[in-house]
Design a protein around this motif. Structure first.
Motif: not given
Length: 138
Positions: A6-16
């Protein structure tokens, strides 16, 4: 692996990571995606209120994770100066950021009877409000 995919799908710029129980996953994603990791330690997770249970098992399980993963955090933030001081000392940091989670104080408005009128409670009766979460030992 659902978390990772799921995180890979979202392609985040930052993680909290919000508290220690998400810090290991956040650290793994930071390393894989090479993006900044923010640790929001809004309470001392190892000292949190867990009811009448002993904390020894939680500390044994979570302390090594927090100790190892906090080194990878680009930003560590928390809600009180005491926790800032503790985290800096505990983990050899000097950069934990204080972000208070309380509103600035404002003088209360003049006393009125709006609530008792709305609820049909006689004006000479006291009203008590509890605003917060119901949890162990509170």
């Amino acid at each position: 692996m659902l978390f990772r995919s799921k995180a890979m799908q979202l392609e985040p710029d930052i993680i909290q990571s919000h508290d220690c129980n998400t810090l290991l996953g956040g650290t793994m994603l930071k390393q894989e995606l090479d993006i900044p990791l923010v640790y929001d330690s809004h309470e001392l997770y190892l000292e949190r209120n867990i009811g009448s249970r002993s904390r020894w098992w939680d500390k044994k399980q979570w302390r090594p994770i927090e100790k190892k993963c906090i080194k990878y955090c680009d930003v560590v933030m928390t809600v009180s100066q005491g926790i800032v001081d503790h985290l800096n000392k505990q983990y050899g940091r000097d950069d934990v950021v204080l972000v208070r989670n309380v509103q600035p104080y404002h003088e209360p408005p003049p006393k009125n009877a709006l609530l008792s009128t709305e609820l049909g409670i006689p004006h000479d009766k006291k009203i008590a409000l509890y605003i917060g979460a119901i949890t162990f030992n509170r």
